[in-house]
Write a protein that holds these residues in place. Structure first.
Motif: not given
Length: 243
Positions: A168, A175, A178, A224
């Protein structure tokens, strides 16, 4: 509110599973498809109406709750494998799929089964909410049974959290970052479940919210990352993968 959250989560997981069918048929990322299918089943078995209906068909002894526990164990094991491998985290892979991780799973699964068999579980009731009131012994057994069911997800989450936090905060595609962030939220929420016995009964809805926060963050993170990788592929390949 909780019921709306339950059915909404079921719909999201079910839609994700359906969306993965074409790729699974082609042999692409089948583990992700299995995760969504098992997660959908777990959510279904946690909803009062379907739970009671299914459990009565199985004899009315709350064996459905035991099935739910083992479905969750399977989901968590697959998630652990998928995420640890995807983020290139050998330490996490060893902790989850190595002798220690598999040994912990075996011990927890055995304890879960034994505690269930020792408890008085007659009479279908979602969440086993009324069973502890039958006797002090049953209250203790049900509490230990519930605690055992939360331990393995907490262990796997703790094993994966360093990898997802690192991803992260990395320079990977947005993407991926996230998605890793959402997964990190899930992997904080899952260990929080081990603290449920410390919460007063009045905060029962908070427990459900934490549970569904974990599920939605987990599924959202996986989706995601998947969508981001599909978009990053060349157009010809993207159209094939997205089908």
């Amino acid at each position: 509110m909780i019921e709306i959250l339950q059915w909404s989560t079921l719909a999201i997981c079910g839609a994700a599973a359906v969306a993965r069918i074409p790729s699974a048929v082609r042999g692409e990322n089948r583990s992700l498809f299995y995760i969504f299918v098992l997660a959908t089943l777990a959510i279904l078995l946690s909803i009062d109406g379907p739970y009671v209906a299914i459990d009565r068909l199985l004899g009315g002894t709350n064996v459905t709750n035991l099935i739910l526990r083992f479905v969750i164990f399977a989901v968590i094991l697959l998630v652990g494998y998928r995420i640890a491998r995807g983020f290139g985290a050998p330490a996490s892979i060893r902790l989850i799929l190595g002798p220690i991780g598999l040994g912990i799973l075996a011990v927890i699964a055995t304890a879960t089964l034994v505690l269930f068999l020792l408890a008085d579980t007659e009479g279908s009731v979602a969440g086993l909410t009324t069973l502890p009131s039958r006797s002090p012994r049953n209250a203790q057994l049900i509490e230990l049974y519930a605690a055992a069911g939360r331990l393995y997800p907490a262990y796997v989450a703790a094993s994966l959290l360093p990898a997802t936090l690192a991803a992260a905060s990395s320079n990977l595609a947005a993407s991926i970052r996230w998605g890793a962030g959402l997964l990190s939220v899930a992997f904080v929420a899952l260990p929080a479940g081990t603290l449920y016995p410390l919460l007063p009964d009045e905060l029962g809805p908070l427990k459900a919210l934490i549970n569904y926060l974990a599920v939605l963050s987990l599924m959202g993170g996986l989706l995601t990352i998947w969508i981001g990788r599909v978009r990053a592929q060349p157009p010809a390949r993207r159209s094939s993968t997205a089908k």
